[in-house]
Design a protein around this motif. Sequence first.
Motif, mmCIF file in Angstrom:
data_model
loop_
_atom_site.group_PDB
_atom_site.id
_atom_site.type_symbol
_atom_site.label_atom_id
_atom_site.label_comp_id
_atom_site.label_asym_id
_atom_site.label_seq_id
_atom_site.Cartn_x
_atom_site.Cartn_y
_atom_site.Cartn_z
ATOM 1 N N GLY A 164 15.792 -73.019 -24.092
ATOM 2 C CA GLY A 164 14.969 -73.537 -25.181
ATOM 3 C C GLY A 164 15.779 -74.315 -26.196
ATOM 4 N N GLY A 165 16.979 -73.813 -26.532
ATOM 5 C CA GLY A 165 17.837 -74.526 -27.472
ATOM 6 C C GLY A 165 18.341 -75.836 -26.913
ATOM 7 N N ALA A 166 18.661 -75.851 -25.614
ATOM 8 C CA ALA A 166 19.137 -77.084 -24.976
ATOM 9 C C ALA A 166 18.054 -78.156 -24.986
ATOM 10 N N VAL A 167 16.816 -77.762 -24.655
ATOM 11 C CA VAL A 167 15.693 -78.706 -24.653
ATOM 12 C C VAL A 167 15.377 -79.170 -26.072
ATOM 13 N N ALA A 168 15.395 -78.252 -27.013
ATOM 14 C CA ALA A 168 14.951 -78.557 -28.369
ATOM 15 C C ALA A 168 15.941 -79.406 -29.160
ATOM 16 N N ILE A 169 17.256 -79.236 -28.909
ATOM 17 C CA ILE A 169 18.246 -79.865 -29.793
ATOM 18 C C ILE A 169 18.904 -81.072 -29.139
ATOM 19 N N CYS A 170 19.879 -80.842 -28.298
ATOM 20 C CA CYS A 170 20.618 -82.006 -27.764
ATOM 21 C C CYS A 170 21.185 -81.756 -26.372
ATOM 22 N N GLY A 171 20.388 -81.151 -25.515
ATOM 23 C CA GLY A 171 20.761 -81.059 -24.123
ATOM 24 C C GLY A 171 22.028 -80.282 -23.839
ATOM 25 N N ALA A 172 22.937 -80.922 -23.095
ATOM 26 C CA ALA A 172 24.133 -80.259 -22.591
ATOM 27 C C ALA A 172 25.010 -79.715 -23.705
ATOM 28 N N THR B 212 21.555 -74.898 -16.556
ATOM 29 C CA THR B 212 20.850 -75.482 -17.703
ATOM 30 C C THR B 212 21.333 -76.899 -17.978
ATOM 31 N N VAL B 213 22.654 -77.096 -17.939
ATOM 32 C CA VAL B 213 23.210 -78.436 -18.159
ATOM 33 C C VAL B 213 22.689 -79.407 -17.105
ATOM 34 N N LEU B 214 22.717 -78.989 -15.848
ATOM 35 C CA LEU B 214 22.227 -79.847 -14.765
ATOM 36 C C LEU B 214 20.748 -80.178 -14.955
ATOM 37 N N SER B 215 19.946 -79.167 -15.261
ATOM 38 C CA SER B 215 18.495 -79.364 -15.361
ATOM 39 C C SER B 215 18.113 -80.248 -16.541
ATOM 40 N N VAL B 216 18.694 -79.977 -17.719
ATOM 41 C CA VAL B 216 18.303 -80.779 -18.885
ATOM 42 C C VAL B 216 18.778 -82.218 -18.741
ATOM 43 N N GLY C 158 11.802 -70.179 -10.931
ATOM 44 C CA GLY C 158 11.311 -69.798 -12.255
ATOM 45 C C GLY C 158 12.055 -70.497 -13.371
ATOM 46 N N ALA C 159 13.376 -70.625 -13.221
ATOM 47 C CA ALA C 159 14.179 -71.290 -14.253
ATOM 48 C C ALA C 159 13.823 -72.765 -14.353
ATOM 49 N N ILE C 160 13.616 -73.397 -13.203
ATOM 50 C CA ILE C 160 13.221 -74.810 -13.199
ATOM 51 C C ILE C 160 11.867 -74.970 -13.883
ATOM 52 N N GLY C 161 10.929 -74.081 -13.534
ATOM 53 C CA GLY C 161 9.613 -74.132 -14.149
ATOM 54 C C GLY C 161 9.668 -73.946 -15.651
ATOM 55 N N LEU C 162 10.507 -73.025 -16.108
ATOM 56 C CA LEU C 162 10.631 -72.765 -17.541
ATOM 57 C C LEU C 162 11.132 -74.001 -18.280
ATOM 58 N N LEU C 163 12.161 -74.656 -17.759
ATOM 59 C CA LEU C 163 12.713 -75.848 -18.405
ATOM 60 C C LEU C 163 11.706 -76.993 -18.425
ATOM 61 N N ILE C 164 10.942 -77.140 -17.343
ATOM 62 C CA ILE C 164 9.926 -78.203 -17.304
ATOM 63 C C ILE C 164 8.831 -77.932 -18.332
ATOM 64 N N VAL C 165 8.376 -76.683 -18.416
ATOM 65 C CA VAL C 165 7.329 -76.328 -19.364
ATOM 66 C C VAL C 165 7.816 -76.517 -20.803
ATOM 67 N N GLU C 166 9.062 -76.144 -21.080
ATOM 68 C CA GLU C 166 9.631 -76.350 -22.421
ATOM 69 C C GLU C 166 9.668 -77.842 -22.773
ATOM 70 N N THR C 167 10.057 -78.660 -21.802
ATOM 71 C CA THR C 167 10.132 -80.106 -22.019
ATOM 72 C C THR C 167 8.753 -80.687 -22.310
ATOM 73 N N LEU C 168 7.763 -80.268 -21.537
ATOM 74 C CA LEU C 168 6.395 -80.750 -21.747
ATOM 75 C C LEU C 168 5.848 -80.287 -23.092
ATOM 76 N N PHE C 169 6.144 -79.049 -23.466
ATOM 77 C CA PHE C 169 5.679 -78.516 -24.746
ATOM 78 C C PHE C 169 6.201 -79.365 -25.899
#
Length: 323
Positions: free
Chosen positions: A114-122, A145-149, A299-310
């Motif tokens: 959540g912090g990676a998506v919300a602030i500045c990625g890697a 997380t770094v790879l996904s974001v 599940g981790a991939i889904g979580l990061l995608i949902v956070e990004t969409l949110f």
Amino acid sequence: MPGIAVSILVAITAQFLAEHYGMPAMLMALLIGLALNFLAEPDTRTAAGVAFSARTILRVGVALLGARVSAAMVADLGFVMVLLVMSGVICTILFSLLVARLFGHKWSFALLSGGAVAICGASAAMAIASVLPRHEKSERDLAFTVLSVTLLSTFAMIVYPIIALSLAMTPGQSGVFLGGTIHDVAQVVGAGFSVSPEVGETATLVKLIRVSMLVPVVLSFSLFVRYSGRGSTTQREKLPLLPGFVVAFLALAGMNSVGLVPSEVSDIAGDVSQWALSVAIAAVGIKTSLKRMLDVGAGAIGLLIVETLFLAVFVIIGMRFIA
């Protein structure tokens, strides 16, 4: 030195690929690093240098980001838009904590992703990881997380400008949308200036305001871990309330706000920061087993995608209300 040299070489190779083939440098550094995992084995000459790069050089890179942040940015953007950007950061992290269980992950991965998506990625992911309790899957979760974001940020760099145009956003709104939702600084710059110089400048400004949220977020996470009883007592005692490199980030941002950092020095610090982060991400990749990283699951991939969409929906709706 051998491990540091390998990490630097991977970063240079990644930068070459980025400049000649349009690939994100951070992503290339991580992927090449993953292919060199054997260099992090305990009995190799490179193991110590790789560990140093993943930890110390990373902290230098995050600290130097502070030279690009100043209080004047807040005044330039306006209070309402700054409030929207800050609310997006906070609400995305809270949303991540709420839905993480649905995707089979605990609070620590929720804070990291959540912090990676919300602030500045890697860079945010690596800074946040430094104040979370360590466990046997910490390196794997960080690399994943770094790879996904980075992948999601690259996708957003291509798609989000199209969304901004299709919604008939003004240049100012487009800049706020791109800067307030895309994860990594480089991709924000690419997306913004692909629309227009005005949009690019606004997007970069908004993104750096998100970067400035790194200090209060890391401090909040540190306090949460320390006083909520999360992790073992020994781990909580070892974790710093505010890591030294975050203090350095804050100090540089303060100096830049009062005009003590010339623009030329700020630009150089930004370039050095990007190189340091590339070297650190290369080292994180080298330290991570690709097989173990894939064990994180869908599940981790889904979580990061949902956070990004949110975050994207939150900013779009917020701008509609403001307008």
